[in-house]
Design an enzyme around this catalytic site. Structure first.
Site, mmCIF file in Angstrom:
data_model
loop_
_atom_site.group_PDB
_atom_site.id
_atom_site.type_symbol
_atom_site.label_atom_id
_atom_site.label_comp_id
_atom_site.label_asym_id
_atom_site.label_seq_id
_atom_site.Cartn_x
_atom_site.Cartn_y
_atom_site.Cartn_z
ATOM 1 C CE LYS A 1 33.798 -3.069 24.037
ATOM 2 N NZ LYS A 1 35.216 -3.459 23.887
ATOM 3 C CE1 TYR B 1 15.056 21.887 7.536
ATOM 4 C CE2 TYR B 1 15.554 19.398 8.895
ATOM 5 C CZ TYR B 1 14.872 20.890 8.706
ATOM 6 O OH TYR B 1 14.857 21.394 10.193
HETATM 7 C C1 PLP Z 1 35.148 -4.186 23.434
HETATM 8 C C2 PLP Z 1 36.241 -5.465 23.363
HETATM 9 C C3 PLP Z 1 35.651 -7.029 23.642
HETATM 10 C C4 PLP Z 1 34.348 -7.511 22.778
HETATM 11 O O1 PLP Z 1 34.387 -7.040 21.908
HETATM 12 P P1 PLP Z 1 33.905 -7.398 20.792
HETATM 13 O O2 PLP Z 1 33.855 -7.134 19.659
HETATM 14 O O3 PLP Z 1 32.689 -6.729 21.040
HETATM 15 O O4 PLP Z 1 33.091 -8.974 20.909
HETATM 16 C C5 PLP Z 1 36.600 -7.624 23.887
HETATM 17 N N1 PLP Z 1 37.731 -7.616 24.486
HETATM 18 C C6 PLP Z 1 37.744 -5.951 24.356
HETATM 19 C C7 PLP Z 1 39.480 -5.881 25.074
HETATM 20 C C8 PLP Z 1 37.234 -4.750 24.459
HETATM 21 O O5 PLP Z 1 37.479 -4.167 24.157
#
Ligand code: PLP
Length: 351
Positions: free
Chosen positions: A43, A253
């Site tokens: 994602k 800055y």
């Molecule tokens: C993002 C997500 C993961 C991955 O989690 P990590 O902590 O990045 O390994 C797994 N399962 C779900 C439902 C997620 O939303």
């Protein structure tokens, strides 16, 4: 006519992905998942590292289960893997999303009874199911699992998500207990509980499939994982100007840095608009041909100043490595390791 963006010169910012390290991390997490198989959370553009850079490498390493959050993220992943391997965590909240899922073949992760009803109404088919075991984020509550709608679903993977796997919290065993309970009552081909951190909690947490994200990309949510997780993302920025700064002069800055000796200072093309945070003002580290070079003064939106007094050969147009070890970056910025990746901006050319 405006010029074709593809004809513009190369970006002065690169995000180099170590493909060997990425593949090695997936294999290590797959091994650490024991009898379970590792999938991949991709994602948010693979945590900002880039779906086109990440997915083919993991696919060639053997990964065959992909998790995205939004339906909008499906086409980008489908360009590299079969749609039937993709699960969409946010589920079908509208009939448009149901129709899209059925058309493209990616699986919705159903999170509510309403989503289950919507999926069935739209024609149904194989889906995944998220069960809430105590995080109170997405997922069907344990008490709703007995609903006849759930029994009507054709569930490939029934999953739950851990709230505190990066800590040794009593919540972990509690969620595991509840997931086992759910597993006894729900029909599914596969079960999945562990994110990256939970893989390190041991075989009880592995089930059929694990869903690492962070650790694929080099994040270390539990200290013991540093033994087998490698850094994957190596940002670099081009030098725009090299200047001489005299004792007593200030840089940047608000003049927060004042030279106490004559210095050579490089202005490099990375700033907070790229995710190079103001927290690294006077703290960031860069490198050139093995030499460690400190950031000096405030990080600007598009630029950062670096003390390059130790590398007299450095010229405009040279590239500096940007220190981006996720554990160091998190500690020095106060951001989580997750954010250390997701803040990386769109001006990086990903390669
Ligand atoms: C993002 C997500 C993961 C991955 O989690 P990590 O902590 O990045 O390994 C797994 N399962 C779900 C439902 C997620 O939303």
């Amino acid at each position: 006519m405006p010029p074709d963006p593809a004809a513009a010169p190369a970006a002065p910012l690169r995000l180099c992905i170590d493909k060997d390290a990425l593949a090695a991390n997936w294999r290590a997490l797959d091994r650490a998942s024991g009898t379970g198989k590792a999938g991949a959370a991709v994602k948010a553009n693979a945590y900002s590292l880039g779906v086109p850079q990440v997915v083919p490498v993991l696919r060639d390493a053997g990964c065959a289960d992909w998790f995205v959050a939004h339906w909008q993220e499906v086409p980008g992943v489908m360009a590299h893997v079969p749609a039937g391997e993709i699960s969409v965590l946010h589920g079908p909240v509208t009939m448009d999303e149901v129709a899209f899922a059925r058309e493209c073949g990616a699986r919705p992760v159903l999170n509510t009874l309403e989503q289950a009803a919507r999926w069935i109404e739209g024609g149904g088919g194989t889906c995944d199911l998220m069960i809430d075991t105590g995080m109170n984020r997405l997922g069907v509550s344990l008490k709703d699992l007995g609903d006849p709608l759930i029994a009507r679903l054709d569930v490939d993977c029934a999953m739950s998500h851990m709230a505190s796997a990066d800590e040794d919290a009593p919540k972990n065993a509690q969620q595991l207990g509840r997931f086992r309970e759910a597993r006894a009552s729900v029909k599914a081909r596969r079960f999945s509980l562990a994110n990256s951190a939970a893989i390190a909690l041991g075989p009880d947490y592995h089930f059929d499939l694990t869903r690492p994200g962070l650790s694929l990309y080099g994040g270390i949510p539990r200290r013991e994982m540093s033994a087998f997780i490698r850094q994957v993302a190596f940002p670099q920025a081009a030098v725009l100007q090299v200047r001489r700064v005299m004792p007593g002069e200030t840089v940047g800055y608000n003049a927060t840095f004042q030279a106490t000796r004559e210095m050579r200072v490089a202005i490099v093309s990375v700033g907070y608009a790229d995710g190079y945070l103001r927290a690294w003002s006077d703290k960031g580290r860069f490198s050139f041909e093995g030499a460690a070079l400190p950031a000096i003064g405030r990080v600007s939106m598009d630029m950062t100043a670096v003390d390059v007094s130790d590398v007299p050969t450095l010229r405009e147009g040279d590239w500096l490595g940007i220190e981006y070890d996720p554990v160091w970056a998190s500690r020095t910025s106060g951001l989580s390791q997750y954010e250390i990746f997701t803040v990386l901006g769109s001006r990086f050319s990903r390669r």
